[in-house]
Motif scaffolding. Structure first.
Motif, short mmCIF file in Angstrom:
data_model
loop_
_atom_site.label_atom_id
_atom_site.label_comp_id
_atom_site.label_asym_id
_atom_site.label_seq_id
_atom_site.Cartn_x
_atom_site.Cartn_y
_atom_site.Cartn_z
N SER A 96 76.73 22.25 30.46
CA SER A 96 76.16 23.58 30.30
C SER A 96 75.61 24.12 31.62
O SER A 96 75.81 25.28 31.97
CB SER A 96 75.05 23.54 29.24
OG SER A 96 74.42 24.79 29.11
N ALA A 97 74.94 23.25 32.38
CA ALA A 97 74.39 23.67 33.67
C ALA A 97 75.50 24.04 34.65
O ALA A 97 75.33 24.95 35.48
CB ALA A 97 73.52 22.56 34.25
N ARG A 98 76.63 23.35 34.58
CA ARG A 98 77.76 23.64 35.46
C ARG A 98 78.48 24.93 35.06
O ARG A 98 79.22 25.49 35.87
CB ARG A 98 78.78 22.49 35.40
CG ARG A 98 78.41 21.26 36.19
CD ARG A 98 79.42 20.15 35.90
NE ARG A 98 79.26 19.00 36.77
CZ ARG A 98 79.92 18.82 37.91
NH1 ARG A 98 80.80 19.72 38.32
NH2 ARG A 98 79.72 17.74 38.64
N LEU A 122 78.01 9.21 20.46
CA LEU A 122 79.31 9.10 21.13
C LEU A 122 79.36 9.93 22.41
O LEU A 122 79.92 9.49 23.42
CB LEU A 122 80.42 9.55 20.17
CG LEU A 122 80.68 8.58 19.02
CD1 LEU A 122 81.31 9.30 17.84
CD2 LEU A 122 81.59 7.45 19.48
N VAL A 123 78.83 11.14 22.37
CA VAL A 123 78.75 11.99 23.56
C VAL A 123 77.29 12.39 23.71
O VAL A 123 76.83 13.35 23.07
CB VAL A 123 79.64 13.25 23.43
CG1 VAL A 123 79.60 14.05 24.73
CG2 VAL A 123 81.07 12.88 23.07
N PRO A 124 76.51 11.65 24.52
CA PRO A 124 75.07 11.91 24.62
C PRO A 124 74.76 13.35 24.99
O PRO A 124 75.52 14.00 25.72
CB PRO A 124 74.61 10.94 25.71
CG PRO A 124 75.69 9.91 25.81
CD PRO A 124 76.96 10.57 25.41
N VAL A 125 73.64 13.84 24.49
CA VAL A 125 73.27 15.23 24.75
C VAL A 125 73.12 15.49 26.25
O VAL A 125 73.31 16.63 26.72
CB VAL A 125 71.99 15.61 23.97
CG1 VAL A 125 70.77 14.88 24.53
CG2 VAL A 125 71.79 17.12 23.95
N ALA A 126 72.82 14.46 27.04
CA ALA A 126 72.72 14.64 28.49
C ALA A 126 74.04 15.13 29.07
O ALA A 126 74.06 15.90 30.04
CB ALA A 126 72.32 13.33 29.16
N ALA A 127 75.15 14.69 28.48
CA ALA A 127 76.46 15.15 28.95
C ALA A 127 76.62 16.64 28.69
O ALA A 127 77.12 17.39 29.54
CB ALA A 127 77.57 14.37 28.24
#
Length: 321
Positions: free
Chosen positions: A273-275, A263-268
Motif C-alpha cells: 500500500s505504501a509503495r 498466509l499473507v501477513p498484514v505487514a506485506a
C-alpha cells in the motif's frame, strides 16, 4: 451467450449462481450470477471473481449475489481447481492469467472488474499487466504479495517448503488425501484461512465437502495444485520484478486485507500500500486470509462504494425506490 453447457454439479445454486462449462482449449467451469438488464442503464461494469490456491467458485457465494444487483457477476474455477481440470503446466499462475484473459474476451465480451483473493489476486494482477484493455479495475482481497523480512508463521512456512520440494510435495499431498476425510480437509482450510473458524457458514462448508468428494475422482489434482503453488512461489521469489509489475498497473485498485492473515501477513499489505499510494486500502481487524468468506458484509460495505466512486457501478440514486 458464449457456447456453454450446464455444469454437472450446481453447487452455487443455493446462492443464485448457475454453473456452466465452456471449451477454452479445454473445459472451464464458471458460475453466472446474472445481473441487471444491460439495456435499462442500471448495469455496472461486469465483475469476474478469481479464487485462491486450493479454492474454487464457492469462495465467492457470500459476495457475488449482492454485487449482481448492479453488475453481471461471474466466478471462474481456474485450471486445476474446483470443477476445472488442470495439469502442473496449465495450473500455473501465468497460464491461469492467460485462461482468464480468454474467458473475459470470449465469455464476458467486455472489460471487467477483477476481484481476486490470494493467488487469484496475483493472477488478476498478471492479467492486468499483460492485457490492460481487458481490465477496468481490480479488487485485491488478501492477494499473494511479497512478504517483508519478519518472523514467519512457522506452520505455514513449513507447509510451503514441503510444496516447493520435488517428490516430497507430491508424497505429502497424496498422504493427506488418504489420511483425511473430505470434511477434515475443508475444515483444515477454514482453520488456516479464518481468524475465527466459528464464522464459517455451515452451508458453504457443506458445499465444499461435496466438491472435495467430487475432486477425489479427478486425476492429477495434486500435480495441478503443486504446479500452481510452485509458480506462485517463483513470482514471490523475485519481489523487485513483482513490485514493478504492481506499480505499472494503471487501473483503479482496491486492496482489502485481514489484519490476522496467517498466509499473507498484514505487514506485506501495508508495505505494498505504501509503495502504491494511488491504491485505496482497507484493513479489516480480527479477520484472516479470506475476508469474503469470514466477514462478507464488511467486504461488501467496502467494495460497493468503491465501485461507485470509480464509475464502475451505477449510482445508487439511479435506482427507483
Amino acid at each position: 451467450m458464449h457456447d456453454a453447457r450446464p455444469a454437472p454439479l450446481q453447487l452455487a445454486a443455493p446462492w443464485g449462481g448457475t454453473g456452466w462449462v465452456s471449451d477454452l482449449d479445454g473445459p472451464v467451469h464458471w458460475v453466472d450470477y446474472g445481473g441487471p438488464d444491460p439495456d435499462d442503464g442500471a448495469a455496472g461494469v461486469p465483475v469476474v471473481m478469481v479464487h485462491g490456491l486450493g479454492g474454487s467458485h464457492l469462495n465467492w457465494v457470500g459476495l457475488a449475489p449482492e454485487l449482481s444487483r448492479r453488475h453481471h457477476v461471474y466466478a471462474v474455477d481456474q485450471a486445476g481447481f474446483g470443477l476445472t481440470p488442470g495439469t502442473a503446466g496449465t495450473a500455473t499462475v501465468q497460464a491461469n492469467a492467460q485462461l482468464l484473459a480468454r474467458f473475459v474476451r470470449e465469455v464476458v465480451g467486455s472489460p471487467v472488474v477483477l476481484v481476486g483473493n490470494s493467488m487469484g489476486g496475483m493472477v488478476s494482477m498478471l492479467l492486468a499487466a499483460a492485457h490492460p484493455e481487458l481490465v477496468a479495475g481490480l479488487v485485491l482481497i488478501d492477494p499473494s504479495i511479497p512478504i517483508p523480512r519478519q518472523r514467519p508463521d512457522l506452520a505455514v512456512s513449513a507447509t510451503f517448503l514441503v510444496y516447493a520440494t520435488p517428490f516430497v510435495g507430491e508424497r505429502y499431498l497424496a498422504q493427506m488425501t488418504k489420511r483425511m476425510t473430505d470434511r477434515q480437509r475443508v475444515q483444515g482450510v477454514v482453520n488456516l484461512c479464518f481468524a475465527d473458524p466459528g464464522r464459517a457458514d455451515p452451508d458453504v462448508v457443506d458445499a465444499g465437502v461435496v466438491l472435495a468428494a467430487h475432486r477425489r475422482g479427478v486425476p492429477g489434482q495434486e500435480a495441478a495444485f503443486l504446479g500452481a503453488a510452485r509458480s506462485l512461489m517463483k513470482v514471490l521469489a523475485n519481489p523487485r520484478r513483482y513490485h514493478s509489475l504492481m506499480s505499472g498497473i494503471d487501473r483503479p485498485v482496491l486492496l482489502v486485507h485481514g489484519e490476522l492473515d496467517r498466509l499473507v501477513p498484514v505487514a506485506a499489505a501495508r508495505a505494498v500500500s505504501a509503495r502504491n499510494p494511488r491504491w485505496e486500502t482497507h484493513f479489516l481487524p480480527e479477520v484472516g486470509h479470506t475476508p469474503q468468506l469470514e466477514v462478507p458484509d464488511q467486504v461488501r460495505a467496502t467494495v460497493v462504494p468503491w465501485l461507485e466512486a470509480h464509475d464502475l457501478a451505477p449510482r445508487a440514486s439511479t435506482h427507483s425506490p
